[in-house]
Design an enzyme around this catalytic site. Structure first.
Site, PDB file in Angstrom:
ATOM      1  N   GLY A  10       8.628   1.551   6.092  1.00  0.00           N
ATOM      2  CA  GLY A  10       9.463   2.108   5.037  1.00  0.00           C
ATOM      3  C   GLY A  10       9.096   1.556   3.667  1.00  0.00           C
ATOM      4  N   HIS A  50       0.969  -3.599  -8.572  1.00  0.00           N
ATOM      5  CA  HIS A  50      -0.057  -3.650  -7.527  1.00  0.00           C
ATOM      6  C   HIS A  50      -1.368  -4.179  -8.098  1.00  0.00           C
ATOM      7  CE1 HIS A  50       1.263  -1.460  -3.764  1.00  0.00           C
ATOM      8  NE2 HIS A  50       2.321  -1.339  -4.528  1.00  0.00           N
ATOM      9  N   ARG A  54      -3.727  -8.028  -7.300  1.00  0.00           N
ATOM     10  CA  ARG A  54      -5.107  -8.131  -6.820  1.00  0.00           C
ATOM     11  C   ARG A  54      -5.968  -8.889  -7.821  1.00  0.00           C
ATOM     12  NH1 ARG A  54      -3.858  -2.826  -6.074  1.00  0.00           N
ATOM     13  NH2 ARG A  54      -5.289  -2.129  -7.683  1.00  0.00           N
ATOM     14  N   GLU A  62     -10.188   4.502  -8.091  1.00  0.00           N
ATOM     15  CA  GLU A  62      -9.050   5.405  -8.188  1.00  0.00           C
ATOM     16  C   GLU A  62      -9.546   6.791  -7.805  1.00  0.00           C
ATOM     17  OE1 GLU A  62      -6.290   4.941 -11.234  1.00  0.00           O
ATOM     18  OE2 GLU A  62      -6.643   2.790 -11.387  1.00  0.00           O
TER      19      GLU A  62
END
Length: 168
Positions: A10, A50, A54, A62
């Site tokens: 989820g 996000h 990293r 992308e």
């Protein structure tokens, strides 16, 4: 020979963090293939979080749609995520069946490469049935694609409240 890992769960279950940790355990320089189309400022902030998580060891790509156009041979590739990737197919006016077939074909082309693939996806069908027809259509599409990927995966991990549960 490719290896496929599917990580599902989820929203905010820890899927991406689990996938990133797995990728880094398998490679010092993994590939992060982001499939999201940035629709608004709120979503842009999610993407930025996000990205900040990293480090420089990641190769970032992308790609909203044609994942297989990138040569991933010999690499560890984290594809985040199938759910957002599928939304990019909805704007063509195709039937659900056509979109599903296109997505399956693209998945097969990508995973035919000799690489390790880690896919992140969402279990959006675990809740109730939406009153919105487009949402019901997308939930069906997502569920069928998740089943397809899971059937081809070497390993499937379900994330529940930040806990990884191996289900295949």
């Amino acid at each position: 020979m490719s290896r496929i890992v599917l990580i599902t769960g989820g929203q905010r279950s820890g899927k991406s963090e689990q996938a990133e940790a797995l990728a880094l355990s398998l490679s010092a320089h993994p590939v992060y293939m982001a499939t999201a189309h940035v629709w608004d400022d709120e979503f842009r902030k999610r993407v930025e979080k996000h990205q900040q998580r990293r480090g420089a060891q990641w190769t970032n790509i992308e790609e909203e749609r044609w994942l297989s156009r990138h040569d991933m041979t010999g690499r560890v590739v984290l594809v985040d995520c199938i759910t957002l990737w599928l939304t990019n197919f909805l704007t063509d006016g195709q039937t659900t069946e056509q979109i599903l077939q296109d997505a399956k074909d693209e998945f097969d082309r990508l995973t035919a490469q000799d690489a390790t693939f880690i896919f992140v996806t969402n279990e959006i069908g675990s809740g109730g049935v939406s009153e919105n027809a487009l949402q019901r259509r997308f939930t069906d599409l997502q569920g069928w694609m998740n089943q397809y990927v899971a059937s081809r995966a070497d390993e499937v991990i379900l994330m529940v409240s930040g806990i990884a549960v191996k289900i295949k």
